[in-house]
Design an enzyme around this catalytic site. Structure first.
Site, mmCIF file in Angstrom:
data_model
loop_
_atom_site.group_PDB
_atom_site.id
_atom_site.type_symbol
_atom_site.label_atom_id
_atom_site.label_comp_id
_atom_site.label_asym_id
_atom_site.label_seq_id
_atom_site.Cartn_x
_atom_site.Cartn_y
_atom_site.Cartn_z
ATOM 1 N N ASN A 101 -7.974 -2.898 14.038
ATOM 2 C CA ASN A 101 -9.359 -3.208 13.637
ATOM 3 C C ASN A 101 -9.410 -4.405 12.681
ATOM 4 O O ASN A 101 -10.441 -4.666 12.075
ATOM 5 C CB ASN A 101 -10.018 -1.973 13.011
ATOM 6 C CG ASN A 101 -9.281 -1.491 11.765
ATOM 7 O OD1 ASN A 101 -8.323 -2.126 11.316
ATOM 8 N ND2 ASN A 101 -9.724 -0.382 11.208
ATOM 9 N N ASP A 104 0.812 -1.213 0.000
ATOM 10 C CA ASP A 104 0.000 0.000 0.000
ATOM 11 C C ASP A 104 0.847 1.265 0.000
ATOM 12 O O ASP A 104 2.069 1.212 0.201
ATOM 13 C CB ASP A 104 -0.961 -0.010 1.201
ATOM 14 C CG ASP A 104 -0.302 -0.472 2.496
ATOM 15 O OD1 ASP A 104 0.942 -0.403 2.594
ATOM 16 O OD2 ASP A 104 -1.020 -0.900 3.417
ATOM 17 N N HIS A 137 -7.484 -4.756 9.926
ATOM 18 C CA HIS A 137 -7.145 -4.492 8.524
ATOM 19 C C HIS A 137 -5.840 -5.170 8.132
ATOM 20 O O HIS A 137 -4.952 -5.377 8.965
ATOM 21 C CB HIS A 137 -7.151 -2.991 8.193
ATOM 22 C CG HIS A 137 -6.012 -2.174 8.700
ATOM 23 N ND1 HIS A 137 -6.180 -1.074 9.510
ATOM 24 C CD2 HIS A 137 -4.675 -2.263 8.489
ATOM 25 C CE1 HIS A 137 -5.009 -0.517 9.763
ATOM 26 N NE2 HIS A 137 -4.080 -1.234 9.167
ATOM 27 N N GLU A 157 -9.707 -2.138 4.921
ATOM 28 C CA GLU A 157 -10.371 -1.790 6.173
ATOM 29 C C GLU A 157 -11.661 -2.602 6.344
ATOM 30 O O GLU A 157 -12.277 -3.018 5.346
ATOM 31 C CB GLU A 157 -10.739 -0.304 6.160
ATOM 32 C CG GLU A 157 -9.544 0.649 6.125
ATOM 33 C CD GLU A 157 -8.990 0.932 7.513
ATOM 34 O OE1 GLU A 157 -8.996 0.021 8.371
ATOM 35 O OE2 GLU A 157 -8.526 2.067 7.742
HETATM 36 C C1 GLP Z 1 -0.587 0.120 8.644
HETATM 37 C C2 GLP Z 1 -0.269 -0.637 7.333
HETATM 38 C C3 GLP Z 1 -0.410 -2.124 7.504
HETATM 39 C C4 GLP Z 1 0.180 -2.519 8.841
HETATM 40 C C5 GLP Z 1 -0.675 -1.970 9.948
HETATM 41 C C6 GLP Z 1 -0.129 -2.237 11.342
HETATM 42 O O1 GLP Z 1 -1.578 1.053 8.554
HETATM 43 N N1 GLP Z 1 -1.005 -0.231 6.191
HETATM 44 O O2 GLP Z 1 0.225 -2.785 6.424
HETATM 45 O O3 GLP Z 1 0.205 -3.917 8.959
HETATM 46 O O4 GLP Z 1 -0.988 -0.620 9.761
HETATM 47 O O5 GLP Z 1 0.937 -1.395 11.654
HETATM 48 P P1 GLP Z 1 1.911 -1.655 12.875
HETATM 49 O O6 GLP Z 1 2.778 -2.808 12.485
HETATM 50 O O7 GLP Z 1 2.707 -0.383 13.017
HETATM 51 O O8 GLP Z 1 1.054 -1.942 14.052
#
Ligand code: GLP
Length: 241
Positions: free
Chosen positions: A136, A67, A138, A143
């Site tokens: 959440n 992404d 995702h 989402e």
């Molecule tokens: C972000 C990314 C995801 C990631 C998630 C968790 O928004 N788009 O690919 O897995 O949130 O992030 P973190 O590893 O910092 O908890």
């Protein structure tokens, strides 16, 4: 599904990097699906270390990031382009033109989504997809919603997601409202998925994702259907598994 829980971050990083290294050894032209967020950073550090020690090479490989924010210039410090270059790409021998990230700073995001899906298809799909998970449920930026999209698409970020990511920006107002994300199809079609989860704050959502109902309200729950899912957690995130 195989779930492994590690008592230290070092062990988790070594195990995850070891799986990526084994994939590259078996298939030097492997197509890697890469993730951002804080969770994979230690794994990327371990991969850089292994590369510097001459244990692995990314020369024949290619990668697709999940992404990118819409509207952030590539050189913005919080773009996922900058993140990947800082933590991984600038340190290894993955050819620059093989390290792909959706172009979020475009006036034609829908065309970019179509182009990105075509590139993934032309590469033969993802061999190993690295994933984190949002609070959440995702994955990528898919989402929770009444329906999910298979294709790469533009998504409106949930307020919860923007708040969670505000820690990387000066204020929540600076967090983009939209992102481009690879859809559920490219993720689910990956030959192998490696889901990484760290921290007590992820214990509930990972339990729900792996043991709860499969629902579009928790996109990660669809991973239960994947034939080759490997989950690696630290002891805090994995305490209910
Ligand atoms: C972000 C990314 C995801 C990631 C998630 C968790 O928004 N788009 O690919 O897995 O949130 O992030 P973190 O590893 O910092 O908890």
């Amino acid at each position: 599904m195989n779930v492994y829980t590690y008592s230290s971050n070092t062990q988790l990083n070594e195990a995850a990097a070891g799986l990526i290294a084994a994939t590259l050894q078996q298939k030097p032209n492997a197509v890697l699906g890469l993730a951002t967020g804080s969770t994979p950073i230690g794994v990327y550090e371990k991969l850089v270390e292994m590369y510097k020690e001459g244990k692995i090479s990314f020369k024949g490989a290619s990668s697709f990031n999940l992404d990118e924010y819409v509207g952030l210039p590539r050189d913005h410090s919080e773009s996922y382009y900058s993140f990947m270059h800082h933590h991984l790409f600038q340190h290894i021998d993955l050819p620059e033109d093989k390290a792909l990230i959706p172009q979020g700073n475009t006036n034609h995001p829908k065309e970019e989504c179509t182009r990105y899906d075509q590139l993934i298809q032309e590469a033969g799909g993802i061999d190993l997809q690295i994933l984190g998970i949002g609070h959440n449920g995702h994955i990528g930026f898919n989402e929770p919603a009444d329906s999910l999209s298979g294709a790469t698409h533009v998504v409106t970020l949930h307020e919860e997601t923007r708040k969670a990511n505000a820690r990387f920006f000066n204020s929540i107002d600076e967090v983009p409202t939209h992102a481009i994300t690879v859809g559920m199809a490219a993720i689910m079609k990956a030959k192998c998925i490696l889901l990484l989860v760290r921290g007590a704050d992820k214990a509930d959502i990972i339990h729900k994702a792996l043991n709860g109902p499969i629902t579009t309200q928790c996109p990660a729950s669809f991973l239960q259907l994947h034939p080759n899912l490997i989950v690696m957690t630290d002891s805090e995130a994995g305490r209910n598994l």
